[in-house]
Design an enzyme around this catalytic site. Structure first.
Site, short mmCIF file in Angstrom:
data_model
loop_
_atom_site.label_atom_id
_atom_site.label_comp_id
_atom_site.label_asym_id
_atom_site.label_seq_id
_atom_site.Cartn_x
_atom_site.Cartn_y
_atom_site.Cartn_z
N HIS A 127 -1.01 -7.80 1.04
CA HIS A 127 -1.17 -6.41 1.51
C HIS A 127 -2.46 -6.19 2.29
O HIS A 127 -2.94 -5.06 2.39
CB HIS A 127 -1.08 -5.44 0.31
CG HIS A 127 0.28 -5.40 -0.32
ND1 HIS A 127 0.54 -4.86 -1.56
CD2 HIS A 127 1.49 -5.84 0.15
CE1 HIS A 127 1.83 -4.97 -1.84
NE2 HIS A 127 2.43 -5.57 -0.82
N CYS A 213 -12.27 2.09 18.15
CA CYS A 213 -12.17 0.70 18.58
C CYS A 213 -13.27 0.37 19.59
O CYS A 213 -13.38 1.03 20.62
CB CYS A 213 -10.79 0.47 19.21
SG CYS A 213 -10.60 -1.21 19.82
C1 BJW Z 1 -3.27 -3.89 -16.38
C2 BJW Z 1 -4.60 -3.53 -16.67
C3 BJW Z 1 -5.42 -4.54 -17.23
C4 BJW Z 1 -3.62 -1.81 -15.83
N1 BJW Z 1 -4.93 -5.76 -17.46
N2 BJW Z 1 -2.80 -5.09 -16.62
C5 BJW Z 1 13.49 -3.41 -1.86
C6 BJW Z 1 13.91 -2.46 -2.75
C7 BJW Z 1 13.39 -1.16 -2.72
C8 BJW Z 1 12.43 -0.79 -1.79
C9 BJW Z 1 12.02 -1.75 -0.90
C10 BJW Z 1 12.54 -3.02 -0.93
N3 BJW Z 1 11.93 -3.74 0.04
C11 BJW Z 1 11.04 -2.96 0.67
C12 BJW Z 1 11.08 -1.73 0.13
C13 BJW Z 1 10.25 -0.56 0.54
C14 BJW Z 1 8.84 -0.58 -0.01
C15 BJW Z 1 8.89 -0.58 -1.53
O1 BJW Z 1 8.68 -1.58 -2.18
N4 BJW Z 1 9.11 0.56 -2.13
C16 BJW Z 1 9.16 0.67 -3.58
C17 BJW Z 1 7.98 1.50 -4.09
C18 BJW Z 1 10.48 1.24 -3.97
N5 BJW Z 1 8.09 -1.73 0.48
C19 BJW Z 1 7.48 -1.69 1.65
O2 BJW Z 1 7.52 -0.70 2.37
C20 BJW Z 1 6.73 -2.93 2.08
N6 BJW Z 1 7.09 -3.28 3.41
C21 BJW Z 1 8.26 -3.85 3.71
O3 BJW Z 1 9.05 -4.17 2.87
O4 BJW Z 1 8.43 -4.06 5.07
C22 BJW Z 1 9.73 -4.40 5.54
C23 BJW Z 1 10.55 -3.12 5.55
C24 BJW Z 1 10.10 -2.09 6.34
C25 BJW Z 1 10.85 -0.92 6.38
C26 BJW Z 1 12.00 -0.79 5.59
C27 BJW Z 1 12.39 -1.84 4.78
C28 BJW Z 1 11.66 -3.02 4.77
C29 BJW Z 1 5.23 -2.67 2.14
C30 BJW Z 1 4.64 -2.40 0.80
C31 BJW Z 1 3.16 -2.08 0.98
C32 BJW Z 1 2.50 -1.61 -0.33
N7 BJW Z 1 1.21 -1.10 -0.01
C33 BJW Z 1 0.33 -0.69 -1.11
C34 BJW Z 1 -0.97 -0.14 -0.47
C35 BJW Z 1 -1.84 -1.28 0.05
C36 BJW Z 1 -3.13 -0.78 0.60
C37 BJW Z 1 -4.00 -0.14 -0.45
O5 BJW Z 1 -4.45 -0.82 -1.39
O6 BJW Z 1 -4.24 1.05 -0.33
O7 BJW Z 1 0.05 -1.80 -1.95
S1 BJW Z 1 1.07 0.49 -2.22
C38 BJW Z 1 0.34 -0.16 -3.67
O8 BJW Z 1 1.36 -0.74 -4.54
C39 BJW Z 1 -0.52 -1.33 -3.19
C40 BJW Z 1 -0.31 -2.35 -4.27
O9 BJW Z 1 -0.64 -3.63 -3.80
C41 BJW Z 1 1.15 -2.16 -4.59
C42 BJW Z 1 1.53 -2.68 -5.95
O10 BJW Z 1 0.89 -1.98 -6.96
P1 BJW Z 1 0.33 -2.78 -8.22
O11 BJW Z 1 -0.71 -3.72 -7.78
O12 BJW Z 1 1.46 -3.32 -8.99
O13 BJW Z 1 -0.44 -1.59 -9.01
P2 BJW Z 1 0.15 -0.52 -10.01
O14 BJW Z 1 -0.86 0.54 -10.13
O15 BJW Z 1 1.53 -0.13 -9.65
O16 BJW Z 1 0.25 -1.31 -11.38
C43 BJW Z 1 -0.90 -1.74 -12.09
C44 BJW Z 1 -0.41 -2.51 -13.30
O17 BJW Z 1 -1.53 -3.03 -13.96
C45 BJW Z 1 0.34 -1.64 -14.31
O18 BJW Z 1 1.50 -2.35 -14.70
C46 BJW Z 1 -0.62 -1.53 -15.48
O19 BJW Z 1 0.04 -1.44 -16.75
C47 BJW Z 1 -1.39 -2.81 -15.36
N8 BJW Z 1 -2.77 -2.81 -15.89
N9 BJW Z 1 -4.88 -2.24 -16.38
C48 BJW Z 1 -3.67 -6.04 -17.21
N10 BJW Z 1 -6.77 -4.29 -17.60
#
Ligand code: BJW
Length: 319
Positions: A127, A213
């Site tokens: 990401h 830019c």
């Molecule tokens: C602990 C803890 C401790 C707490 N110890 N654990 C297939 C199905 C459905 C939807 C889609 C699909 N394919 C694509 C999509 C669409 C979309 C998507 O996934 N949507 C879903 C939400 C439904 N995906 C996209 O759009 C992606 N692009 C893409 O697929 O392009 C092709 C395409 C384009 C157009 C249409 C279709 C396809 C891009 C995704 C980009 C995500 N970006 C972000 C922001 C990044 C920049 C930033 O940082 O600001 O990435 S969103 C955010 O979520 C960030 C993270 O990397 C990402 C994941 O979150 P993460 O890391 O899991 O964090 P949390 O907060 O969710 O979880 C934390 C966890 O830690 C929890 O479980 C806690 O319990 C745990 N925890 N303390 C251990 N101490």
């Protein structure tokens, strides 16, 4: 002692299996850096000034309110620079040094894995990075990596009356840091249970004072991260696919991710299809991804910063 939180039989069976593993992959999410005091995206640690963090991580939000989105990312850059990698980041870096057939896919943009000296060839940023900026102009390809200037431009400086944003490794969920972000521009004292429901007006910043830019002189710069609806870097995806398809996979470690965002979350099933056993480390037992846990998987509940070094100790020693 850390190990007392991990059921002994699970720790033993995992450690035994790990010793025989050759091809290992790790998928990291915000929870690993919550152990360093950084906020997560979802749940209690996922609010910024009562905005959902994920609502700000879109191209539409940036188009509509570049000043709001830049302030969000400017705070995140500031906090990430103040945070320190934790023992989980160091343990994974050490595993990578000892096993060149171990790769890590990180969804995190905070730069903590590189700062733990994780070998760069074995670390794939799905990401992007908070410390990359790129031009938004359709006609310009300008991009700059590893820019740690804080603030990027004077208008994005954290106001003097802001409570100190000091991520702390005592804060294992990032919640304290998240409250700091929420309260930051209020200039008020941060109280334990103080998550505001109101949207406090931000200082409106004119587009002129946001980062521009240096190449085309016209386009606004944006953070070099991957927002919803945007493609992940194709070079990175190709490298990961190549590794994945080269041979069977022994193990996937799924650490601190809610496994809700694709395509990142899909790597668990891909690894499974290549023969991998799955080990999840998470605070929340429900966050095991859409296909759930299966026979032969492990679930280690708790703080990644404590559990990961314990799990890897038999192979890497103490970190
Ligand atoms: C602990 C803890 C401790 C707490 N110890 N654990 C297939 C199905 C459905 C939807 C889609 C699909 N394919 C694509 C999509 C669409 C979309 C998507 O996934 N949507 C879903 C939400 C439904 N995906 C996209 O759009 C992606 N692009 C893409 O697929 O392009 C092709 C395409 C384009 C157009 C249409 C279709 C396809 C891009 C995704 C980009 C995500 N970006 C972000 C922001 C990044 C920049 C930033 O940082 O600001 O990435 S969103 C955010 O979520 C960030 C993270 O990397 C990402 C994941 O979150 P993460 O890391 O899991 O964090 P949390 O907060 O969710 O979880 C934390 C966890 O830690 C929890 O479980 C806690 O319990 C745990 N925890 N303390 C251990 N101490």
């Amino acid at each position: 002692m850390a190990s007392s939180a991990i059921p002994a039989a699970d720790l033993r069976s995992f450690a035994e299996y790990l010793k025989g593993c050759k091809r290992i992959i790790a998928l990291l999410g915000a929870g690993i850096s919550a152990s360093s005091g950084l906020p997560t995206f979802r749940g209690a640690g996922g609010l910024w000034r009562s905005y959902e963090a994920t609502d700000l991580a879109t191209p539409e939000a940036f188009d509509a309110n570049p000043d709001l989105v830049w302030q969000f990312y400017s705070y995140r850059r500031h906090m990430a620079l103040k945070a320190q990698p934790n023992r989980a980041h160091y343990a994974l870096a050490e595993l990578a040094r000892r096993n060149t057939d171990f790769i890590t896919l990180t969804q995190n943009v905070d730069g903590l894995s590189p700062r733990a000296n994780h070998p760069s060839k074995q670390l794939h940023h799905l990401h992007g990075s908070l410390f990359t900026v790129k031009c938004t102009s359709f006609y310009c390809t300008y991009s700059r990596e590893n820019d740690f200037t804080d603030p990027l431009v004077p208008a994005l400086a954290i106001p003097d009356n802001t409570p100190e944003l000091n991520p702390s490794t005592d804060d294992k969920t990032g919640e304290v840091a998240s409250r700091s972000l929420s309260q930051a521009l209020k200039g008020g004292e941060i109280k334990e249970a103080d998550i505001s429901d109101e949207r406090v007006p931000l200082p409106a910043l004119s587009t002129d004072v946001l980062p521009h830019c240096p190449k085309c002189k016209e386009g606004l710069l944006r953070p070099g991260v991957v927002w919803f609806g945007e493609s992940l870097p194709s070079k990175t995806l190709n490298q990961v696919d190549k590794w994945m398809n080269a041979a069977f996979v022994d193990l996937i470690l799924v650490i601190g991710t809610s496994s809700k965002v694709y395509p990142a979350a899909g790597y668990v099933d891909k690894a499974r299809a290549r023969g991998a056993r799955v080990a999840v480390v998470n605070m929340d037992r429900n966050d095991v991804g859409s296909s759930g846990l299966q026979p032969g998987d492990w679930f280690f509940q708790g703080d990644a910063g404590t559990i990961v070094p314990e799990l890897l100790k038999g192979v890497i020693g103490e970190v």
